[in-house]
Write an enzyme that holds these catalytic residues in place. Sequence first.
Site, PDB file in Angstrom:
ATOM      1  N   ALA A 215       0.819  -1.176  -0.004  1.00  0.00           N
ATOM      2  CA  ALA A 215      -0.041   0.045  -0.150  1.00  0.00           C
ATOM      3  C   ALA A 215       0.871   1.378  -0.026  1.00  0.00           C
ATOM      4  O   ALA A 215       1.966   1.290   0.411  1.00  0.00           O
ATOM      5  CB  ALA A 215      -0.915  -0.122   1.307  1.00  0.00           C
ATOM      6  N   LYS A 216       0.276   2.320  -0.259  1.00  0.00           N
ATOM      7  CA  LYS A 216       0.857   3.639   0.065  1.00  0.00           C
ATOM      8  C   LYS A 216      -0.118   4.659  -0.171  1.00  0.00           C
ATOM      9  O   LYS A 216      -1.129   4.638  -0.953  1.00  0.00           O
ATOM     10  CB  LYS A 216       1.845   3.644  -1.217  1.00  0.00           C
ATOM     11  CG  LYS A 216       2.920   4.866  -1.243  1.00  0.00           C
ATOM     12  CD  LYS A 216       3.974   4.139  -0.197  1.00  0.00           C
ATOM     13  CE  LYS A 216       5.237   5.213  -0.263  1.00  0.00           C
ATOM     14  NZ  LYS A 216       6.404   4.490   0.684  1.00  0.00           N
TER      15      LYS A 216
END
Length: 417
Positions: A104-105
């Site tokens: 994720a980011k």
Amino acid sequence: MYSGPVFDMAKTQFSAVADHLEIPHCERDRLLMPKRLVAVSCPIHRDDGTEAVFQGYRVQHHLTLGPTKGGTRFAPSVDVGEVAALAVWMSWKCALAGLPYGGAKGGITVDPRALSPRELEALSRRYMQELIPFVSPHTDVMAPDMGTNEQVMAWFMDTYSMYQGQTVNEIVTGKPVWCGGTVGRREATGRGVAHCTFRAMEMVGIDPAKATAIVQGFGNVGSYAAYTLAERGVTILGVSDHTGAYYDPKGLDIAALRRHVAAKGTLEGFSTELAFDPDQLLLQKCDVLAPCAMEQVITGANAGALRCRIIAEGANGPVTPEADAILDERRDEIFVIPDILCNSGGVIVSYFEWVQDLQRYFWDEAEVMERLYAALDRSFSQVMSRAKARNLSHRNAALAIGVDTVRRAKQTRGLFP
């Protein structure tokens, strides 16, 4: 939706590895395209009484192996394509390290230096508030990245906890130790970069006590990498950040540089005599070049002119595909430690922090470091073995392990419904 040079770069890397793994084209989009994109508007009151709205994002690449995991970046350059690419790279990084995470980011398009401390807190809390329906300790666990730090993570954790009615330490990692963080997390990425560099030195026959290095980027990752390298006798010839670069053929005083940054926030103003052209710094002769700042700093235009023996990728995506092609031709000259291996120390120790928070049982620093170096050694050996056995570049070997791990998990679980 996902466009721009950084995502195009991640897509190009994936396509090359998918060809190597002979993944059918009909399966590729499911592996590459993110599961979820959340875009949020974050309004805050400015100190002057006005209101301002900042755009924020969170990309969750896949949840096949467990919750997603990734940093949160506050920077003017943040856009959907960059965030998505970083989430994709994080997936391969976690899979390579054997962590039960997807990538994720997140981020907000803002210059945090232009905010007062109160405004920064307000923006941090509003961002987390907007994301509460989409995150949890078993859905998506945030961490710091460029422009964020332990304090921002504490605000994230506190905001989420207030909505849950109980303290939920495990919603983020990279927190202060007294808020459920783990010892060793702040230093983990930089120490991991140095550890992988020492492994590479062993393989190419370089004595650390006689080695030289240049570190681009002197934030959390670069400063700890430089310090750890220097501890083993490596002479640090040059360092840089977004405010300037410094070079000394006799070696820089890393302790003095770190004191300056701790006091001033950046390298700016450290020295007038040692000031150097940042673009030329990358091209100076050294044993180790450690790009620890932004994406795409080693390109087709400068890769052929590099005069290093080892590239230790402390940043995510510092080498473009065009540069990769050149470096592959120079494989006997330059030993590349790819980003998803070299800078994985941060997410590995973030995983340790998450585990400790869930158990409410904490380890001492010696245990954290011992487990970190053991995990890095496993990944390093796997990458080198695969690269040698299949005649692959180190990057493609690392990516192949990560991509194939996620692919097999998706195949085993099947497609619901």
